[in-house]
Design a protein around this motif. Structure first.
Motif, PDB file in Angstrom:
ATOM      1  N   LEU A 130       0.847  -1.197   0.000  1.00 30.57           N
ATOM      2  CA  LEU A 130       0.000   0.000   0.000  1.00 30.57           C
ATOM      3  C   LEU A 130       0.879   1.241   0.000  1.00 30.57           C
ATOM      4  O   LEU A 130       1.806   1.354   0.799  1.00 30.57           O
ATOM      5  CB  LEU A 130      -0.913   0.024   1.229  1.00 30.57           C
ATOM      6  N   VAL A 131       0.573   2.165  -0.910  1.00 30.20           N
ATOM      7  CA  VAL A 131       1.145   3.511  -0.867  1.00 30.20           C
ATOM      8  C   VAL A 131      -0.023   4.467  -0.689  1.00 30.20           C
ATOM      9  O   VAL A 131      -0.921   4.528  -1.539  1.00 30.20           O
ATOM     10  CB  VAL A 131       1.934   3.844  -2.145  1.00 30.20           C
ATOM     11  N   HIS A 178      -1.250   8.379   0.042  1.00 35.36           N
ATOM     12  CA  HIS A 178      -0.947   9.807   0.074  1.00 35.36           C
ATOM     13  C   HIS A 178      -2.019  10.511   0.902  1.00 35.36           C
ATOM     14  O   HIS A 178      -3.209  10.390   0.604  1.00 35.36           O
ATOM     15  CB  HIS A 178      -0.915  10.388  -1.338  1.00 35.36           C
ATOM     16  N   TYR A 216       3.801  11.467  -8.511  1.00 32.52           N
ATOM     17  CA  TYR A 216       2.904  10.413  -8.030  1.00 32.52           C
ATOM     18  C   TYR A 216       3.216   9.068  -8.665  1.00 32.52           C
ATOM     19  O   TYR A 216       3.165   8.027  -8.003  1.00 32.52           O
ATOM     20  CB  TYR A 216       1.454  10.801  -8.297  1.00 32.52           C
ATOM     21  N   GLU A 244       6.216   7.726  -6.810  1.00 35.33           N
ATOM     22  CA  GLU A 244       5.933   7.361  -5.417  1.00 35.33           C
ATOM     23  C   GLU A 244       4.996   6.156  -5.333  1.00 35.33           C
ATOM     24  O   GLU A 244       5.225   5.229  -4.555  1.00 35.33           O
ATOM     25  CB  GLU A 244       5.347   8.575  -4.692  1.00 35.33           C
ATOM     26  N   SER A 245       3.937   6.156  -6.132  1.00 29.51           N
ATOM     27  CA  SER A 245       3.006   5.024  -6.105  1.00 29.51           C
ATOM     28  C   SER A 245       3.654   3.776  -6.686  1.00 29.51           C
ATOM     29  O   SER A 245       3.275   2.653  -6.358  1.00 29.51           O
ATOM     30  CB  SER A 245       1.728   5.368  -6.869  1.00 29.51           C
ATOM     31  N   ARG A 290       6.233   2.416  -5.991  1.00 30.12           N
ATOM     32  CA  ARG A 290       6.959   1.607  -5.003  1.00 30.12           C
ATOM     33  C   ARG A 290       6.100   0.473  -4.457  1.00 30.12           C
ATOM     34  O   ARG A 290       6.587  -0.367  -3.702  1.00 30.12           O
ATOM     35  CB  ARG A 290       7.453   2.496  -3.864  1.00 30.12           C
ATOM     36  N   ALA A 291       4.828   0.456  -4.840  1.00 26.31           N
ATOM     37  CA  ALA A 291       3.946  -0.630  -4.412  1.00 26.31           C
ATOM     38  C   ALA A 291       3.961  -1.759  -5.427  1.00 26.31           C
ATOM     39  O   ALA A 291       4.018  -1.529  -6.631  1.00 26.31           O
ATOM     40  CB  ALA A 291       2.518  -0.119  -4.248  1.00 26.31           C
ATOM     41  N   ARG A 349      -2.157  -1.710  -3.561  1.00 23.73           N
ATOM     42  CA  ARG A 349      -3.101  -0.603  -3.700  1.00 23.73           C
ATOM     43  C   ARG A 349      -2.364   0.722  -3.570  1.00 23.73           C
ATOM     44  O   ARG A 349      -1.402   0.850  -2.816  1.00 23.73           O
ATOM     45  CB  ARG A 349      -4.189  -0.675  -2.623  1.00 23.73           C
ATOM     46  N   CYS A 350      -2.855   1.718  -4.303  1.00 28.72           N
ATOM     47  CA  CYS A 350      -2.376   3.092  -4.193  1.00 28.72           C
ATOM     48  C   CYS A 350      -3.599   3.974  -3.954  1.00 28.72           C
ATOM     49  O   CYS A 350      -4.574   3.890  -4.697  1.00 28.72           O
ATOM     50  CB  CYS A 350      -1.650   3.529  -5.456  1.00 28.72           C
ATOM     51  N   CYS A 403      -8.364   0.340 -11.975  1.00 27.30           N
ATOM     52  CA  CYS A 403      -8.519   1.430 -11.012  1.00 27.30           C
ATOM     53  C   CYS A 403      -9.982   1.576 -10.581  1.00 27.30           C
ATOM     54  O   CYS A 403     -10.877   0.931 -11.114  1.00 27.30           O
ATOM     55  CB  CYS A 403      -8.007   2.737 -11.616  1.00 27.30           C
TER      56      CYS A 403
END
Length: 230
Positions: free
Chosen positions: A41-42, A44, A54, A57-58, A60-61, A69-70, A136
């Motif tokens: 999970l990432v 924000h 984004y 950063e996302s 990394r999941a 999940r992000c 999504c």
């Protein structure tokens, strides 16, 4: 975060890398070059500053190939505060850089509020064309669309009366006229949507000043149906 002493930061990093199912709360100061493959999970807690940020950063999941999940918790006030922060940090010599940062932030807001595929919108923001992902939240649900034509006309007329009025003031004024009971948040959403649709323009200085564009003037002369989910 950047204000931690080096020893505390190293301890947090070691815990994240070695403990089973760790939870790490951090700013953007953490994460560059850190690669734990089984992140599930990432999350924000506010709006990322750009689609590029984004995606990194996302991303990394789920590096181990397992489902992940992000999630972005978005509030319309995020861009207002981030926009003013960008403006406050800029110096006169970096005017173009500040304006670019404001446009990137607006694109990220459009992704957060948009009705279409999130992945498709994110990749389009960085110049890539892809089909809908099918994974999504927007791809897996279908919200009811409503005709916003009447409200769009009122909002465009209000902008036309005084170009340069800021978004927040305009939303409050429209919400307070008592005609249909819409609150300020809904009018603010509609104004942002019209910026995305290029019927109105928005200043790139963080003040969110609105201006009527040529398509907006055409709409006032000859309206057409506008159906969106909200």
């Amino acid at each position: 975060h950047a204000g931690m002493d080096p020893e505390s930061r190293q301890l947090a990093l070691e815990h994240f890398q070695t403990q089973p199912r760790p939870v790490l709360v951090a700013t953007m100061a953490f994460g560059m070059g850190v690669d734990r493959p089984d992140v599930g999970l990432v999350l924000h807690l506010d709006l990322p500053a750009s689609a590029e940020g984004y995606l990194q950063e996302s991303g990394r999941a789920g590096r181990d190939g397992e489902p992940a999940r992000c999630l972005v918790l978005f509030d319309a006030g995020d861009r207002t505060s981030l926009g003013w922060a960008i403006r406050g940090a800029a110096v006169p010599q970096e005017q173009q850089r500040m304006e670019l940062a404001q446009r990137q932030l607006r694109r990220m807001e459009a992704v957060a509020e948009g009705e279409g595929c999130r992945e498709q919108a994110l990749l389009l923001a960085v110049g890539e064309l892809t089909p809908p992902c099918g994974r999504c939240d927007n791809c897996q649900t279908s919200a009811e669309q409503l005709d916003w034509s009447e409200q769009v006309g009122r909002l465009l007329e209000a902008v036309a009366e005084r170009n340069g009025r800021d978004l927040r003031t305009l939303a409050v004024e429209l919400a307070g006229d008592g005609r249909d009971g819409r609150d300020g948040q809904r009018w603010g959403w509609l104004a942002r949507r019209l910026v995305q649709e290029e019927l109105i323009g928005e200043s790139d200085d963080g003040a969110q000043r609105l201006y009527l564009r040529s398509p907006g003037r055409r709409y006032l002369r000859q309206p057409w149906p506008l159906h969106w989910a909200a």
